[in-house]
Design a protein around this motif. Sequence first.
Motif, mmCIF file in Angstrom:
data_model
loop_
_atom_site.group_PDB
_atom_site.id
_atom_site.type_symbol
_atom_site.label_atom_id
_atom_site.label_comp_id
_atom_site.label_asym_id
_atom_site.label_seq_id
_atom_site.Cartn_x
_atom_site.Cartn_y
_atom_site.Cartn_z
ATOM 1 N N UNK A 223 15.788 2.350 -10.153
ATOM 2 C CA UNK A 223 15.688 1.469 -9.462
ATOM 3 C C UNK A 223 13.796 0.803 -9.297
ATOM 4 N N UNK A 224 13.536 2.327 -10.004
ATOM 5 C CA UNK A 224 11.966 0.599 -9.792
ATOM 6 C C UNK A 224 12.103 -0.676 -11.001
ATOM 7 N N UNK A 225 12.986 -0.663 -11.340
ATOM 8 C CA UNK A 225 13.299 -2.020 -12.157
ATOM 9 C C UNK A 225 14.434 -2.864 -11.186
ATOM 10 N N UNK A 226 15.498 -2.260 -10.367
ATOM 11 C CA UNK A 226 15.786 -3.004 -9.306
ATOM 12 C C UNK A 226 14.615 -3.512 -8.154
ATOM 13 N N UNK A 227 13.750 -2.793 -7.673
ATOM 14 C CA UNK A 227 13.016 -2.737 -6.502
ATOM 15 C C UNK A 227 11.994 -4.058 -6.970
ATOM 16 N N UNK A 228 11.676 -3.914 -8.662
ATOM 17 C CA UNK A 228 11.048 -5.570 -9.008
ATOM 18 C C UNK A 228 11.669 -6.656 -9.314
ATOM 19 N N UNK A 229 12.927 -6.841 -9.033
ATOM 20 C CA UNK A 229 13.664 -7.332 -9.271
ATOM 21 C C UNK A 229 13.917 -8.378 -7.865
ATOM 22 N N UNK A 230 13.990 -7.101 -6.967
ATOM 23 C CA UNK A 230 13.801 -7.713 -5.592
ATOM 24 C C UNK A 230 12.589 -8.095 -4.571
ATOM 25 N N UNK A 231 11.649 -8.087 -5.340
ATOM 26 C CA UNK A 231 10.096 -8.198 -4.549
ATOM 27 C C UNK A 231 9.640 -9.029 -5.968
ATOM 28 N N UNK A 232 10.199 -8.945 -6.960
ATOM 29 C CA UNK A 232 9.187 -9.923 -7.812
ATOM 30 C C UNK A 232 7.507 -9.115 -7.921
ATOM 31 N N UNK A 233 6.744 -10.212 -8.211
ATOM 32 C CA UNK A 233 5.259 -9.685 -8.149
ATOM 33 C C UNK A 233 4.796 -11.250 -7.869
ATOM 34 N N UNK A 234 3.366 -10.210 -7.355
ATOM 35 C CA UNK A 234 2.741 -11.632 -7.295
ATOM 36 C C UNK A 234 1.335 -12.012 -8.009
ATOM 37 N N UNK A 235 1.138 -12.945 -8.852
ATOM 38 C CA UNK A 235 0.540 -13.051 -9.609
ATOM 39 C C UNK A 235 -1.082 -13.817 -8.980
ATOM 40 N N UNK A 236 -2.096 -14.219 -8.937
ATOM 41 C CA UNK A 236 -3.143 -14.758 -8.344
ATOM 42 C C UNK A 236 -3.389 -15.694 -9.721
ATOM 43 N N UNK A 237 -4.081 -16.584 -9.623
ATOM 44 C CA UNK A 237 -4.987 -17.085 -11.117
ATOM 45 C C UNK A 237 -6.488 -17.414 -10.858
ATOM 46 N N UNK A 238 -7.357 -16.844 -10.695
ATOM 47 C CA UNK A 238 -8.383 -16.754 -10.441
ATOM 48 C C UNK A 238 -9.917 -17.364 -11.473
ATOM 49 N N UNK A 239 -10.647 -17.395 -11.120
ATOM 50 C CA UNK A 239 -11.827 -18.234 -12.207
ATOM 51 C C UNK A 239 -12.338 -19.351 -11.051
ATOM 52 N N UNK A 310 -9.649 -12.872 -0.766
ATOM 53 C CA UNK A 310 -8.066 -12.574 0.524
ATOM 54 C C UNK A 310 -7.092 -12.399 -1.033
ATOM 55 N N UNK A 311 -6.451 -13.271 -1.310
ATOM 56 C CA UNK A 311 -5.653 -13.372 -2.774
ATOM 57 C C UNK A 311 -5.855 -12.646 -3.645
ATOM 58 N N UNK A 312 -6.505 -12.226 -3.957
ATOM 59 C CA UNK A 312 -6.559 -11.355 -4.911
ATOM 60 C C UNK A 312 -7.026 -10.085 -4.360
ATOM 61 N N UNK A 313 -7.027 -9.571 -3.455
ATOM 62 C CA UNK A 313 -7.268 -8.469 -3.520
ATOM 63 C C UNK A 313 -6.185 -7.564 -2.437
ATOM 64 N N UNK A 314 -4.928 -8.576 -2.475
ATOM 65 C CA UNK A 314 -3.647 -8.496 -2.337
ATOM 66 C C UNK A 314 -2.598 -8.479 -3.132
ATOM 67 N N UNK A 315 -2.842 -9.111 -4.941
ATOM 68 C CA UNK A 315 -2.064 -9.313 -5.428
ATOM 69 C C UNK A 315 -1.680 -8.282 -6.623
ATOM 70 N N UNK A 316 -0.947 -8.295 -6.795
ATOM 71 C CA UNK A 316 0.334 -6.879 -8.287
ATOM 72 C C UNK A 316 -0.496 -7.173 -9.554
ATOM 73 N N UNK A 317 -0.943 -8.657 -9.281
ATOM 74 C CA UNK A 317 -1.748 -8.713 -10.775
ATOM 75 C C UNK A 317 -2.428 -10.170 -11.035
ATOM 76 N N UNK A 318 -3.904 -10.338 -11.519
ATOM 77 C CA UNK A 318 -4.577 -11.156 -11.445
ATOM 78 C C UNK A 318 -4.733 -11.546 -12.797
ATOM 79 N N UNK A 319 -4.361 -13.303 -13.164
ATOM 80 C CA UNK A 319 -5.168 -13.637 -14.297
ATOM 81 C C UNK A 319 -6.300 -14.603 -14.051
#
Length: 483
Positions: A223-239, A310-319
Amino acid sequence: MAWTDKNSPIVAVATAPGRGAVGIVRVSGRGLAPLAHALTGRTLVPRQASYGPLRDAQGQAIDHGLALYFPAPHSYTGEDVLELQAHGGPVVLQLLVARCLEAAEAIDAASGRPCLPGLRLAEPGEFTERAFLNDKIDLAQAEAIADLIDASTEAAARSASRSLGGAFSNEVNALRDRLIDLRMLVEATLDFPEEEIDFLEKARARERLDAVAAALDAVLVQARQGALLREGLQVVLAGQPNAGKSSLLNALAGAELAIVTPIAGTTRDKVSETIQIEGVPLKVIDTAGLRAQHEASDEVERIGMARSWEAIGQADAVLFLHDLTRVDDAVYAQADADIAARVAEAIEGRVQVVHVFNKADACAPERVVQALAMPGAPPGQAVALSARTGDGLSELRRLLLDLAGWQHNPEGVFIARQRHVQALRQAREHLALAQAHAAQSDGALDLLAEELRLAHDALGRITGAFSADDLLGEIFSRFCIGK
């Protein structure tokens, strides 16, 4: 929202807005044969396409197309369903809808009564809600219909199709059946204590409970895999400015989405693009370069940096991008350290930060090795690359999937939503408490029975066996009209 009248017949355009080769008008209700005859001038054979004019009140053709009649219960909604397939112009389809509403109130010559009294326009998702209420599909399958329509990758579409076919529901129902068996044994023992049966030993309850918990764990992983396929991941580029964030966005997307120049501060606002890696959708967000507010050149840059945080605070991962050509500069290194501290504060430990050392093509290999070992770049969460040449991008993609928990095997995965994952987690927590009670020497059968009941109820919420009306309204209101 919850529908106020679930028994009245409904009509809607079932195809997407705009022009198309074919458009469909769908009607669902009880006793549609008189309406079908009024619209087509002929008696329709069930489940056979009939081509001919679709008529207005004067008998003139609005269009020529196909009419299909599906008598209950062998239809999508479980009610009688009439589908009119015409040319896909918006005006034509609206004329057909208006004609359906008009003909429904006209008197049928054979019966002397209106053809279909009470026909109204359908609400969003109401056709699928009726399919659920009439036991044609369960709630997880209903949600899979919307997920199949909204799928952004091939893997997500295939997984949604598996859920629609019942793969997810079958797993959940199998778990519920096993819990029912356990509940029956526990509650029977509670009802007849005079038998003095050592329930936990003779019925092998502990082993059976452990087996159910292990099976639930396996479903939860899927189910976790399926949720990832559906909702994806929000990745923010910062620097910092000019670290190569826009170049990395373009490299990941394979297109020139963001403007790239040697001038620091070129990106003033967020730029985003959804990409896919092994079928997993990732929304990559390029942000304005970060530095102290007092160093911003103007108000526009200050607003851009505020949106970056703001985007960093809502990210699922930060690069977090570092410029390899400047890491030896003490001022630059201190600014990176300050930004890293603020990033850690913004994400509060919720998500992973990947340190990306860019411009590897402009540095000697030994310099790259030294940079990867710098403080603040934990092993396994740092990668060196060149956004200009593409070297190192494959490693970054793999790292992102690993951080997301993707198991690199979409076959057999069913689509799932966060509410499904949450329900499975709740069920697992109750099973853990049940296991603890079962392990006690005194048995604690009443507490064990209660935890099994709560786990059973949590699983029932996934398929709709136990669902509140407000939950149903929330789910189906997000569907498109006509579905």
